[in-house]
Write a protein that holds these residues in place. Structure first.
Motif, PDB file in Angstrom:
ATOM      1  N   GLY A   1       0.814  -1.206   0.000  1.00  0.00           N
ATOM      2  CA  GLY A   1       0.000   0.000   0.000  1.00  0.00           C
ATOM      3  C   GLY A   1       0.845   1.253   0.000  1.00  0.00           C
ATOM      4  N   CYS A   2       1.946   1.218   0.723  1.00  0.00           N
ATOM      5  CA  CYS A   2       2.866   2.357   0.756  1.00  0.00           C
ATOM      6  C   CYS A   2       3.413   2.636  -0.643  1.00  0.00           C
ATOM      7  CB  CYS A   2       4.009   2.069   1.723  1.00  0.00           C
ATOM      8  SG  CYS A   2       5.209   3.408   1.875  1.00  0.00           S
ATOM      9  N   LEU A   3       3.814   1.587  -1.339  1.00  0.00           N
ATOM     10  CA  LEU A   3       4.315   1.740  -2.705  1.00  0.00           C
ATOM     11  C   LEU A   3       3.235   2.331  -3.608  1.00  0.00           C
ATOM     12  CD1 LEU A   3       6.364   1.219  -5.002  1.00  0.00           C
ATOM     13  CD2 LEU A   3       5.428  -1.094  -5.168  1.00  0.00           C
ATOM     14  N   GLY A   4       2.002   1.875  -3.429  1.00  0.00           N
ATOM     15  CA  GLY A   4       0.902   2.371  -4.261  1.00  0.00           C
ATOM     16  C   GLY A   4       0.691   3.865  -4.098  1.00  0.00           C
ATOM     17  N   ILE A   5       0.778   4.353  -2.855  1.00  0.00           N
ATOM     18  CA  ILE A   5       0.597   5.786  -2.604  1.00  0.00           C
ATOM     19  C   ILE A   5       1.722   6.592  -3.249  1.00  0.00           C
ATOM     20  CG2 ILE A   5       0.525   7.553  -0.804  1.00  0.00           C
ATOM     21  CD1 ILE A   5      -0.713   5.385   1.034  1.00  0.00           C
ATOM     22  N   ILE A   6       2.966   6.131  -3.086  1.00  0.00           N
ATOM     23  CA  ILE A   6       4.101   6.846  -3.675  1.00  0.00           C
ATOM     24  C   ILE A   6       4.016   6.814  -5.196  1.00  0.00           C
ATOM     25  CG2 ILE A   6       6.622   6.922  -3.872  1.00  0.00           C
ATOM     26  CD1 ILE A   6       6.779   5.645  -1.122  1.00  0.00           C
ATOM     27  N   TRP A   7       3.574   5.675  -5.748  1.00  0.00           N
ATOM     28  CA  TRP A   7       3.466   5.554  -7.203  1.00  0.00           C
ATOM     29  C   TRP A   7       2.426   6.530  -7.755  1.00  0.00           C
ATOM     30  CZ3 TRP A   7      -0.814   4.000 -10.137  1.00  0.00           C
ATOM     31  CH2 TRP A   7      -0.560   3.888 -11.508  1.00  0.00           C
ATOM     32  N   VAL A   8       1.271   6.619  -7.118  1.00  0.00           N
ATOM     33  CA  VAL A   8       0.224   7.534  -7.589  1.00  0.00           C
ATOM     34  C   VAL A   8       0.732   8.975  -7.596  1.00  0.00           C
ATOM     35  CG1 VAL A   8      -2.027   8.527  -7.050  1.00  0.00           C
ATOM     36  CG2 VAL A   8      -1.705   6.052  -6.921  1.00  0.00           C
ATOM     37  N   CYS A   9       1.413   9.363  -6.530  1.00  0.00           N
ATOM     38  CA  CYS A   9       1.938  10.735  -6.451  1.00  0.00           C
ATOM     39  C   CYS A   9       3.042  10.961  -7.490  1.00  0.00           C
ATOM     40  CB  CYS A   9       2.472  11.010  -5.054  1.00  0.00           C
ATOM     41  SG  CYS A   9       1.217  10.943  -3.748  1.00  0.00           S
ATOM     42  N   SER A  10       3.899   9.961  -7.679  1.00  0.00           N
ATOM     43  CA  SER A  10       5.009  10.096  -8.614  1.00  0.00           C
ATOM     44  C   SER A  10       4.548  10.062 -10.062  1.00  0.00           C
ATOM     45  CB  SER A  10       6.034   8.975  -8.384  1.00  0.00           C
ATOM     46  OG  SER A  10       6.510   8.975  -7.062  1.00  0.00           O
ATOM     47  N   PHE A  11       3.451   9.383 -10.321  1.00  0.00           N
ATOM     48  CA  PHE A  11       2.973   9.231 -11.696  1.00  0.00           C
ATOM     49  C   PHE A  11       2.665  10.586 -12.331  1.00  0.00           C
ATOM     50  CE2 PHE A  11      -0.473   8.684 -14.789  1.00  0.00           C
ATOM     51  CZ  PHE A  11       0.134   7.796 -15.667  1.00  0.00           C
ATOM     52  N   ILE A  12       2.188  11.510 -11.522  1.00  0.00           N
ATOM     53  CA  ILE A  12       1.881  12.848 -12.047  1.00  0.00           C
ATOM     54  C   ILE A  12       3.149  13.496 -12.601  1.00  0.00           C
ATOM     55  CG2 ILE A  12       1.014  15.138 -11.442  1.00  0.00           C
ATOM     56  CD1 ILE A  12      -0.629  13.797  -9.228  1.00  0.00           C
ATOM     57  N   VAL A  13       4.253  13.332 -11.873  1.00  0.00           N
ATOM     58  CA  VAL A  13       5.536  13.883 -12.325  1.00  0.00           C
ATOM     59  C   VAL A  13       5.950  13.226 -13.643  1.00  0.00           C
ATOM     60  CG1 VAL A  13       7.975  14.178 -11.750  1.00  0.00           C
ATOM     61  CG2 VAL A  13       6.232  14.350  -9.954  1.00  0.00           C
ATOM     62  N   ILE A  14       5.829  11.906 -13.709  1.00  0.00           N
ATOM     63  CA  ILE A  14       6.228  11.171 -14.911  1.00  0.00           C
ATOM     64  C   ILE A  14       5.339  11.543 -16.094  1.00  0.00           C
ATOM     65  CG2 ILE A  14       6.499   8.868 -15.918  1.00  0.00           C
ATOM     66  CD1 ILE A  14       8.540   9.677 -13.743  1.00  0.00           C
ATOM     67  N   LEU A  15       4.057  11.721 -15.839  1.00  0.00           N
ATOM     68  CA  LEU A  15       3.124  12.091 -16.905  1.00  0.00           C
ATOM     69  C   LEU A  15       3.543  13.407 -17.559  1.00  0.00           C
ATOM     70  CD1 LEU A  15       0.426  11.649 -18.420  1.00  0.00           C
ATOM     71  CD2 LEU A  15      -0.704  12.850 -16.537  1.00  0.00           C
ATOM     72  N   ILE A  16       3.892  14.383 -16.730  1.00  0.00           N
ATOM     73  CA  ILE A  16       4.264  15.708 -17.248  1.00  0.00           C
ATOM     74  C   ILE A  16       5.620  15.669 -17.947  1.00  0.00           C
ATOM     75  CG2 ILE A  16       4.823  18.079 -16.589  1.00  0.00           C
ATOM     76  CD1 ILE A  16       2.823  17.743 -14.260  1.00  0.00           C
ATOM     77  N   THR A  17       6.622  15.099 -17.274  1.00  0.00           N
ATOM     78  CA  THR A  17       7.984  15.162 -17.817  1.00  0.00           C
ATOM     79  C   THR A  17       8.165  14.263 -19.035  1.00  0.00           C
ATOM     80  OG1 THR A  17       8.705  13.497 -16.186  1.00  0.00           O
ATOM     81  CG2 THR A  17       8.986  15.820 -15.615  1.00  0.00           C
ATOM     82  N   THR A  18       7.457  13.142 -19.086  1.00  0.00           N
ATOM     83  CA  THR A  18       7.546  12.284 -20.276  1.00  0.00           C
ATOM     84  C   THR A  18       6.979  12.996 -21.495  1.00  0.00           C
ATOM     85  OG1 THR A  18       7.404  10.235 -18.965  1.00  0.00           O
ATOM     86  CG2 THR A  18       6.858  10.082 -21.305  1.00  0.00           C
ATOM     87  N   ARG A  19       5.861  13.697 -21.305  1.00  0.00           N
ATOM     88  CA  ARG A  19       5.277  14.465 -22.405  1.00  0.00           C
ATOM     89  C   ARG A  19       6.227  15.567 -22.870  1.00  0.00           C
ATOM     90  NH1 ARG A  19      -0.092  13.745 -23.463  1.00  0.00           N
ATOM     91  NH2 ARG A  19      -0.203  15.821 -24.416  1.00  0.00           N
ATOM     92  N   LEU A  20       6.887  16.216 -21.929  1.00  0.00           N
ATOM     93  CA  LEU A  20       7.858  17.243 -22.291  1.00  0.00           C
ATOM     94  C   LEU A  20       9.031  16.624 -23.050  1.00  0.00           C
ATOM     95  CD1 LEU A  20       7.953  19.364 -18.996  1.00  0.00           C
ATOM     96  CD2 LEU A  20       6.908  20.007 -21.190  1.00  0.00           C
ATOM     97  N   GLY A  21       9.453  15.439 -22.613  1.00  0.00           N
ATOM     98  CA  GLY A  21      10.548  14.758 -23.292  1.00  0.00           C
ATOM     99  C   GLY A  21      10.196  14.387 -24.718  1.00  0.00           C
ATOM    100  N   VAL A  22       8.988  13.877 -24.930  1.00  0.00           N
ATOM    101  CA  VAL A  22       8.550  13.529 -26.289  1.00  0.00           C
ATOM    102  C   VAL A  22       8.466  14.779 -27.159  1.00  0.00           C
ATOM    103  CG1 VAL A  22       6.666  12.583 -27.673  1.00  0.00           C
ATOM    104  CG2 VAL A  22       7.330  11.455 -25.546  1.00  0.00           C
ATOM    105  N   ALA A  23       7.993  15.883 -26.579  1.00  0.00           N
ATOM    106  CA  ALA A  23       7.943  17.139 -27.328  1.00  0.00           C
ATOM    107  C   ALA A  23       9.343  17.557 -27.767  1.00  0.00           C
ATOM    108  CB  ALA A  23       7.297  18.226 -26.475  1.00  0.00           C
TER     109      ALA A  23
END
Length: 282
Positions: A213-235
């Motif tokens: 459960g701890c991993l799940g909480i950290i993953w959900v919070c971290s996913f937002i960062v990955i969503l933004i930065t991956t899109r910037l990287g593809v751009a």
């Protein structure tokens, strides 16, 4: 059930250390950006989170986020990806099949041979090839794609991934030797890396006791960062020329090779001791 931070010691530690949260965001953000721009390298930059998070949360978090970054960037690049119906024999399928077959052999080598020496050898080869590619004259004839060659390269990548957690380096070198443009390289390399990551996640899931459960909480919070930065990287990727992309690929490949050499020589022992289980991701 009431949510209490005290039930999750790692999250409680982060809540009391804002500096660590900022550093974690910066590390994962850089990893996501590089992965989105180049198509690989998430683990090379993201492994620094193991200085902040314990291996129990840090390693599966890296694996999950790396796979998420691959899926996000593949989705953004779907127009240049090979359609599934064309995956065999000219697409990624032979490489994936070979890679999955090579994983058990790589794990056997890890258990029975000197893994440090093997990492040094692979690292030297990767660094040597990267430097040679940067300095070689232009206009050299590309190699030809063949089904036996694709299966063999995929197998070698799986073996390398099994004993030193770097299967993508083999695929990147092969794609470069074939003389593919930047879109063609990513259409070949990224599905392969993602397939190896999904296999690694399956192995972790079958072992049990990894995803908490701890991993799940950290993953959900971290996913937002990955969503933004991956899109910037593809751009950023779309703005790169083929030559500029290839130079960046070779630079990142050199960093990966140096990391393997450092691992083999015993540098950064604490980090790489934690990193040993983070397999099949570049």
């Amino acid at each position: 059930m009431n949510f209490q931070v005290s039930n999750f010691p790692v999250i409680e530690q982060l809540c009391h250390s804002p500096n660590q949260i900022v550093l974690l965001v910066l590390i994962l953000g850089l990893a996501g950006f590089v992965s989105g721009m180049i198509g690989f390298g998430f683990a090379s930059f993201g492994a620094a989170v193991l200085w902040i998070l314990p291996p129990r949360e840090g390693i599966p978090l890296l694996m999950l986020l790396s796979a998420c970054s691959q899926i996000l960037s593949i989705g953004q690049l779907r127009s240049s990806m090979t359609p599934l119906k064309e995956w065999w024999p000219q697409g990624p399928a032979p490489y994936v099949i070979g890679g999955w077959a090579g994983i058990p052999l790589g794990l056997w080598l890890l258990s029975h041979l000197d893994a440090k020496l093997l990492c040094c050898i692979i690292g030297l080869i990767v660094v040597g090839y990267s430097l040679w590619t940067i300095m070689r004259p232009s206009g050299m004839s590309p190699w030809k794609h063949t089904l036996p060659g694709a299966l063999s390269v995929g197998l070698l990548g799986g073996v390398v991934g099994g004993f030193c957690a770097s299967p993508g380096s083999v695929m990147v070198i092969w794609a470069n030797l074939l003389g593919l443009n930047k879109e063609e390289q990513r259409a070949m390399v990224q599905p392969y890396i993602l397939a190896m990551q999904l296999m690694a996640l399956l192995i972790f899931a079958l072992r049990g006791g990894v995803f908490s459960g701890c991993l799940g909480i950290i993953w959900v919070c971290s996913f937002i960062v990955i969503l933004i930065t991956t899109r910037l990287g593809v751009a950023a990727f779309w703005r790169l020329s083929n030559s500029g992309y290839n130079r960046l690929v070779m630079i990142l490949l050199s960093i990966s090779g140096v990391s393997l050499i450092a691992k083999g020589w015993g540098f950064w022992n604490e980090l790489f001791a934690k990193f040993d289980h983070f397999v099949f991701s570049l």
